[in-house]
Design a protein around this motif. Structure first.
Motif, PDB file in Angstrom:
ATOM      1  N   VAL A 111      37.790  41.896 144.369  1.00 12.68           N
ATOM      2  CA  VAL A 111      38.150  41.889 142.942  1.00 12.68           C
ATOM      3  C   VAL A 111      37.193  42.741 142.117  1.00 12.68           C
ATOM      4  O   VAL A 111      37.622  43.538 141.276  1.00 12.68           O
ATOM      5  N   GLN A 112      35.877  42.617 142.349  1.00 14.09           N
ATOM      6  CA  GLN A 112      34.904  43.217 141.432  1.00 14.09           C
ATOM      7  C   GLN A 112      34.926  44.741 141.423  1.00 14.09           C
ATOM      8  O   GLN A 112      34.833  45.358 140.349  1.00 14.09           O
ATOM      9  N   ILE A 113      35.044  45.364 142.593  1.00 14.04           N
ATOM     10  CA  ILE A 113      34.980  46.826 142.639  1.00 14.04           C
ATOM     11  C   ILE A 113      36.153  47.461 141.886  1.00 14.04           C
ATOM     12  O   ILE A 113      35.945  48.295 140.989  1.00 14.04           O
ATOM     13  N   PRO A 114      37.426  47.080 142.161  1.00 12.89           N
ATOM     14  CA  PRO A 114      38.530  47.632 141.356  1.00 12.89           C
ATOM     15  C   PRO A 114      38.443  47.229 139.884  1.00 12.89           C
ATOM     16  O   PRO A 114      38.812  48.000 138.994  1.00 12.89           O
ATOM     17  N   PHE A 115      37.929  46.020 139.636  1.00 10.18           N
ATOM     18  CA  PHE A 115      37.770  45.508 138.275  1.00 10.18           C
ATOM     19  C   PHE A 115      36.829  46.405 137.468  1.00 10.18           C
ATOM     20  O   PHE A 115      37.127  46.792 136.330  1.00 10.18           O
ATOM     21  N   ALA A 116      35.699  46.774 138.061  1.00 11.42           N
ATOM     22  CA  ALA A 116      34.735  47.652 137.388  1.00 11.42           C
ATOM     23  C   ALA A 116      35.324  49.042 137.169  1.00 11.42           C
ATOM     24  O   ALA A 116      35.084  49.667 136.127  1.00 11.42           O
ATOM     25  N   VAL A 117      36.094  49.523 138.138  1.00 14.24           N
ATOM     26  CA  VAL A 117      36.747  50.833 137.990  1.00 14.24           C
ATOM     27  C   VAL A 117      37.709  50.823 136.810  1.00 14.24           C
ATOM     28  O   VAL A 117      37.752  51.770 136.008  1.00 14.24           O
ATOM     29  N   LEU A 118      38.476  49.752 136.663  1.00 15.60           N
ATOM     30  CA  LEU A 118      39.437  49.644 135.561  1.00 15.60           C
ATOM     31  C   LEU A 118      38.725  49.575 134.211  1.00 15.60           C
ATOM     32  O   LEU A 118      39.160  50.186 133.227  1.00 15.60           O
ATOM     33  N   ILE A 119      37.622  48.834 134.144  1.00 18.87           N
ATOM     34  CA  ILE A 119      36.850  48.751 132.896  1.00 18.87           C
ATOM     35  C   ILE A 119      36.321  50.128 132.522  1.00 18.87           C
ATOM     36  O   ILE A 119      36.417  50.562 131.368  1.00 18.87           O
ATOM     37  N   ASP A 120      35.756  50.818 133.511  1.00 15.44           N
ATOM     38  CA  ASP A 120      35.221  52.153 133.252  1.00 15.44           C
ATOM     39  C   ASP A 120      36.320  53.102 132.785  1.00 15.44           C
ATOM     40  O   ASP A 120      36.110  53.916 131.884  1.00 15.44           O
ATOM     41  N   LYS A 121      37.503  52.978 133.362  1.00 13.70           N
ATOM     42  CA  LYS A 121      38.603  53.897 133.047  1.00 13.70           C
ATOM     43  C   LYS A 121      39.231  53.612 131.692  1.00 13.70           C
ATOM     44  O   LYS A 121      39.484  54.533 130.901  1.00 13.70           O
ATOM     45  N   TYR A 122      39.486  52.335 131.397  1.00 13.07           N
ATOM     46  CA  TYR A 122      40.265  52.003 130.205  1.00 13.07           C
ATOM     47  C   TYR A 122      39.435  51.571 128.999  1.00 13.07           C
ATOM     48  O   TYR A 122      39.899  51.618 127.867  1.00 13.07           O
ATOM     49  N   VAL A 123      38.200  51.124 129.238  1.00 13.17           N
ATOM     50  CA  VAL A 123      37.355  50.705 128.113  1.00 13.17           C
ATOM     51  C   VAL A 123      36.435  51.826 127.660  1.00 13.17           C
ATOM     52  O   VAL A 123      36.312  52.106 126.471  1.00 13.17           O
ATOM     53  N   PHE A 124      35.805  52.516 128.614  1.00 16.71           N
ATOM     54  CA  PHE A 124      34.791  53.504 128.255  1.00 16.71           C
ATOM     55  C   PHE A 124      35.275  54.949 128.299  1.00 16.71           C
ATOM     56  O   PHE A 124      34.628  55.825 127.752  1.00 16.71           O
ATOM     57  N   LYS A 125      36.374  55.222 128.904  1.00 15.13           N
ATOM     58  CA  LYS A 125      36.847  56.597 128.978  1.00 15.13           C
ATOM     59  C   LYS A 125      37.781  56.980 127.838  1.00 15.13           C
ATOM     60  O   LYS A 125      38.194  58.116 127.716  1.00 15.13           O
ATOM     61  N   GLU A 126      38.113  56.004 127.009  1.00 15.08           N
ATOM     62  CA  GLU A 126      38.977  56.318 125.874  1.00 15.08           C
ATOM     63  C   GLU A 126      38.209  56.982 124.736  1.00 15.08           C
ATOM     64  O   GLU A 126      38.793  57.444 123.771  1.00 15.08           O
ATOM     65  N   GLY A 127      36.887  56.982 124.861  1.00 10.18           N
ATOM     66  CA  GLY A 127      36.069  57.603 123.820  1.00 10.18           C
ATOM     67  C   GLY A 127      35.810  56.686 122.633  1.00 10.18           C
ATOM     68  O   GLY A 127      35.202  57.087 121.644  1.00 10.18           O
ATOM     69  N   LYS A 128      36.266  55.445 122.750  1.00  8.83           N
ATOM     70  CA  LYS A 128      36.082  54.518 121.631  1.00  8.83           C
ATOM     71  C   LYS A 128      34.622  54.134 121.443  1.00  8.83           C
ATOM     72  O   LYS A 128      34.148  53.952 120.336  1.00  8.83           O
ATOM     73  N   TYR A 129      33.896  53.999 122.571  1.00  9.69           N
ATOM     74  CA  TYR A 129      32.507  53.557 122.493  1.00  9.69           C
ATOM     75  C   TYR A 129      31.523  54.676 122.855  1.00  9.69           C
ATOM     76  O   TYR A 129      30.391  54.645 122.409  1.00  9.69           O
ATOM     77  N   ILE A 130      31.962  55.613 123.686  1.00 10.23           N
ATOM     78  CA  ILE A 130      31.048  56.674 124.112  1.00 10.23           C
ATOM     79  C   ILE A 130      31.308  57.921 123.284  1.00 10.23           C
ATOM     80  O   ILE A 130      32.408  58.469 123.312  1.00 10.23           O
ATOM     81  N   LYS A 131      30.318  58.378 122.575  1.00 13.26           N
ATOM     82  CA  LYS A 131      30.457  59.578 121.753  1.00 13.26           C
ATOM     83  C   LYS A 131      29.816  60.733 122.500  1.00 13.26           C
ATOM     84  O   LYS A 131      28.695  60.655 122.967  1.00 13.26           O
TER      85      LYS A 131
END
Length: 319
Positions: free
Chosen positions: A296-316
């Motif tokens: 669960v954790q490895i795909p879970f972390a990949v999804l968080i990285d892809k959909y939470v941090f790659k949208e540019g909402k938090y990382i400038k």
């Protein structure tokens, strides 16, 4: 690749244990894990970074609140619902072991504060003994609920000191000596990814090759429903982790992003090591949630990285 190696190690370990009588547990595996998984990460822990404790005490407080109060409460709640002592203990153990081997990878990818990330990693490692004592208390106070006996002669408090020495003190001391030999430090740093993958494979193979791990076959034969219960419990646990962490941490802050990753990832390999000498106290079903946490954790972390941090909402992006 890492998930494949983990699954391969587990299958080969169970096969070896079934046909060749299996290994007998030795605490040397803790020393092996400390030197190959933990020691290389300590190269980046500098004594001068202690000032970060004061500078970001608010972030440290949030991390403590999430990792040692809220998540254990969530794990306790889900564990009680499973109505199985071992599954509940496995979830609780995951809840008190923050971070893990890949946590710095995710911190770097999300452009979080790596200096604070390493300090948080070191703090959580220092808290291993505290985590074991929390598991010990879990065993004492929930055994009656599950109508099970918690063996005082084989409990977590007996391993707290050994874990501190083998997983923290020895790796830290060795890391300081290795840092004096720059070519050796550079070699270990350059090959760290390969060392980590090989180490995890060896550890998983050894742990699933233990004589005690063969009881998983009996569990599958007589209580196969626990497989489904465990999978559902682990997925629910990780969803709860994500929701809580996203609500509590300010992801606009690089420091809080580092703390966020230390909450949404668990130190699964360490949990697996600890659980293998805990099955006599909690039952072999304790291994189930930790096994499924890998999946669960490895795909879970990949999804968080892809959909939470790659949208540019938090990382400038830096200019």
């Amino acid at each position: 690749m890492q998930l494949f190696l983990i699954l391969l190690g587990a299958v080969l370990g169970l096969t070896y244990g079934q046909y060749y009588f299996g290994f007998i547990f030795s605490q040397k595996i803790c020393l092996f894990a400390g030197l190959t998984l933990i020691m290389p990460t300590l190269f980046n822990v500098k004594l001068t970074d202690v000032k970060l404790f004061l500078e970001y005490k608010g972030v440290l407080f949030k991390g403590f609140l999430v990792n040692y109060i809220l998540l254990p409460l969530v794990a306790l709640g889900i564990g009680l619902l499973t109505d199985n002592y071992g599954i509940a203990a496995g979830l609780f153990l995951l809840s008190v072991l923050s971070g893990g081997g890949m946590v710095m990878h995710w911190i770097k990818k999300s452009k979080a504060d790596t200096s604070l990330g390493f300090i948080l990693l070191f703090i959580n490692l220092m808290f291993i003994s505290f985590s074991l004592l929390m598991l010990h208390q879990f065993g004492i106070y929930t055994s009656d609920y599950f109508d099970e006996s918690y063996l005082d002669g084989v409990n977590m408090s007996n391993f707290a000191r050994a874990a501190l020495i083998l997983l923290i003190v020895v790796p830290f001391v060795v890391s300081r000596f290795v840092m004096l030999v720059k070519p050796l430090q550079s070699f270990i740093t350059d090959k760290r990814s390969y060392i980590s993958k090989a180490s995890i494979f060896v550890i998983v193979f050894y742990l699933f090759g233990l004589q005690s791990s063969q009881q998983l076959f009996d569990l599958y034969d007589f209580e196969p429903e626990l497989i489904t219960v465990s999978i559902i419990a682990v997925i629910g646990f990780y969803i709860a982790i994500f929701v809580l962490s996203k609500l509590i941490y300010n992801l606009d802050s690089p420091q809080e992003r580092a703390a966020f990753w230390h909450s949404v990832t668990r130190y699964i390999t360490l949990a697996l090591i600890i659980s293998t000498f805990s099955t006599s106290s909690f039952g072999v079903s304790m291994l189930l949630p930790i096994m499924f946490a890998y999946i669960v954790q490895i795909p879970f972390a990949v999804l968080i990285d892809k959909y939470v941090f790659k949208e540019g909402k938090y990382i400038k992006e830096e200019v």
